[in-house]
Design a protein around this motif. Structure first.
Motif, PDB file in Angstrom:
ATOM      1  N   PHE A  42       0.752  -1.213   0.018  1.00  0.00           N
ATOM      2  CA  PHE A  42       0.077  -0.250  -0.220  1.00  0.00           C
ATOM      3  C   PHE A  42       0.821   1.304  -0.166  1.00  0.00           C
ATOM      4  O   PHE A  42       0.391   2.193   0.101  1.00  0.00           O
ATOM      5  CB  PHE A  42      -0.907   0.173   1.280  1.00  0.00           C
ATOM      6  N   THR A  43       2.065   1.193   0.198  1.00  0.00           N
ATOM      7  CA  THR A  43       3.004   2.192   0.035  1.00  0.00           C
ATOM      8  C   THR A  43       4.007   2.367  -1.150  1.00  0.00           C
ATOM      9  O   THR A  43       5.075   2.844  -1.146  1.00  0.00           O
ATOM     10  CB  THR A  43       3.883   2.139   1.402  1.00  0.00           C
ATOM     11  N   TYR A  44       3.390   2.158  -2.366  1.00  0.00           N
ATOM     12  CA  TYR A  44       4.000   2.248  -3.454  1.00  0.00           C
ATOM     13  C   TYR A  44       3.533   3.351  -4.546  1.00  0.00           C
ATOM     14  O   TYR A  44       2.362   3.496  -5.039  1.00  0.00           O
ATOM     15  CB  TYR A  44       3.961   1.095  -4.467  1.00  0.00           C
ATOM     16  N   GLY A  45       4.062   4.512  -3.988  1.00  0.00           N
ATOM     17  CA  GLY A  45       3.610   6.027  -4.344  1.00  0.00           C
ATOM     18  C   GLY A  45       2.515   6.575  -3.621  1.00  0.00           C
ATOM     19  O   GLY A  45       1.744   7.398  -3.968  1.00  0.00           O
ATOM     20  N   HIS A  46       2.276   5.958  -2.147  1.00  0.00           N
ATOM     21  CA  HIS A  46       1.339   6.261  -1.204  1.00  0.00           C
ATOM     22  C   HIS A  46       1.463   7.871  -0.993  1.00  0.00           C
ATOM     23  O   HIS A  46       0.381   8.584  -0.574  1.00  0.00           O
ATOM     24  CB  HIS A  46       1.281   5.583  -0.035  1.00  0.00           C
ATOM     25  N   THR A  47       2.646   8.431  -1.107  1.00  0.00           N
ATOM     26  CA  THR A  47       2.452   9.986  -1.233  1.00  0.00           C
ATOM     27  C   THR A  47       2.749  10.951  -2.290  1.00  0.00           C
ATOM     28  O   THR A  47       3.158  11.955  -2.457  1.00  0.00           O
ATOM     29  CB  THR A  47       3.803  10.329  -0.030  1.00  0.00           C
TER      30      THR A  47
END
Ligand SMILES: NC(=O)c1ccc[n+]([C@@H]2O[C@H](COP(=O)([O-])OP(=O)(O)OC[C@H]3O[C@@H](n4cnc5c(N)ncnc54)[C@H](O)[C@@H]3O)[C@@H](O)[C@H]2O)c1
Length: 340
Positions: free
Chosen positions: A238-243
């Motif tokens: 869920f943190t592949y490009g989450h920002t």
């Protein structure tokens, strides 16, 4: 016509279940339930069915089957309410918050003599169905290794309110608190691997990374050994490009066999198999197919036979693997951070 009710009228009901139910021959949408009056009224105006904010009144509308599309923590109470009244259920994944709850649902539905299905909608994608056919035909020989990857941002960790303030997305936070990416999304990939190979998972191991600060890992690598000798690696993030302002998710399936490789890349919907005779390209498709799942659901309600519908047990097994793997790796992390 089978009378269908829907419990939980949020995002997945709006984009997936409700349009598919109203478009499926043999199904009639009769009742909707959601504790949020504005939500249930809006969905009723758009798709039909009488709106209810009281579960008793919802069941009094006499649905023959219900769809549970509420948050995972409420699946148990909704499925048990249907079992008490002798109503078939199609329940969203993850089936339950733990094994005991999933088994309680399965037992209650079996005692009621009604069917319990899990909403593993990926199985009904034309891509998944083509892969299933290719595996059975042994077009790439005997499949020995599967690599199923879904790295994405879960629509972003941060969102802007109408007055311009940045806040953490309630959806992002909710899904991380429910168990993170392997429990929320990885259950689909675990189910596909079991279904494509037809071999039960004998053992599994897990490794993970924490890019954000939740208890559950947000980037998980699951390794499963199947009956028959094949191995599956599922990578879920869920943190592949989450920002990132412009996230670029990765969604691929690879099935590596003794006679070739089957490959699907959601970018460009490219599905092909490369073997000794060359490369065969098949039409790609989205990884989800709600109309396809509801065609099978309608047929199951008409005949009383489950057919292609994923069972409650399929839901239990995939959720058990995803949850145990997540808990194992979280416990390993806390003991390595607090060795004494
Ligand atoms: N298969 C898929 O493609 C897919 C995609 C997204 C979500 N899901 C699953 O669907 C479920 C719902 O997810 P969502 O994204 O729609 O969530 P959501 O938060 O957008 O919507 C949930 C809705 O359920 C309602 N609700 C709360 N408590 C309830 C209760 N006790 N009974 C009935 N309704 C209740 C809420 O008011 C809300 O309207 C989850 O299990 C999720 O994992 C599946």
């Amino acid at each position: 016509m089978a009378r269908v009710g829907v419990m939980g009228c949020g995002a997945v009901a709006e984009f997936g279940h409700l349009p598919a139910i109203v478009g499926t021959p043999g199904l009639e949408l009769v009742a909707l339930f959601d504790p949020s009056a504005s939500r249930v009224n809006a969905m009723s105006e758009r798709f039909g069915g009488t709106p209810f904010t009281d579960p008793g009144a919802f069941f009094a509308a006499k649905p023959e089957a219900i769809v549970v599309a509420s948050p995972a923590g409420t699946h148990l109470e909704n499925v048990l309410a249907a079992a008490e009244r002798g109503i078939h259920v199609l329940c969203e994944k993850p089936l339950a918050m733990n094994d005991d709850d999933a088994q309680t649902m399965i037992d209650a539905m079996a005692s009621a003599g009604k069917m319990l299905f899990t909403g593993f909608v990926y199985r009904f994608s034309p891509v998944a169905l083509q892969i299933k056919k290719w595996v059975e035909e042994e077009i790439a020989g005997d499949i020995r290794s599967l690599r199923l990857i879904y790295d994405w941002d879960l629509h972003g960790q941060w969102e802007q309110t109408s007055d311009g303030k940045w806040i953490e997305s309630p959806r992002w936070r909710g899904r991380m608190l429910e168990g993170g990416p392997m429990v929320d999304c990885g259950v689909h990939q675990i189910d596909l691997a079991r279904w494509w190979l037809g071999g039960e998972v004998l053992r599994y191991d897990v490794a993970a990374a924490w890019v954000s600060d939740y208890e559950a890992p947000d980037h998980v690598y699951l390794h499963m050994d199947h009956e028959g000798g094949a191995h599956t690696m599922v990578e879920m993030s869920f943190t592949y490009g989450h920002t990132a302002a412009e996230p670029a998710p990765i969604f691929t399936y690879d099935l590596i066999g003794t006679g070739g490789v089957i490959h699907f890349n959601r970018d460009g919907w490219r599905l092909d198999v490369r073997h000794g005779q060359g490369t065969l390209v098949a039409p790609g498709a989205s990884e989800k197919n709600f109309p396809g799942m509801y065609a099978a659901f309608s047929e199951a309600l008409r005949t009383g036979e489950p057919g292609m519908m994923p069972s409650g047990r399929d839901g239990l097994v995939a959720t058990r693997i995803a949850r145990t793997a997540t808990e194992t790796v979280s416990a390993r992390r806390s003991s390595s951070m607090n060795p004494h």
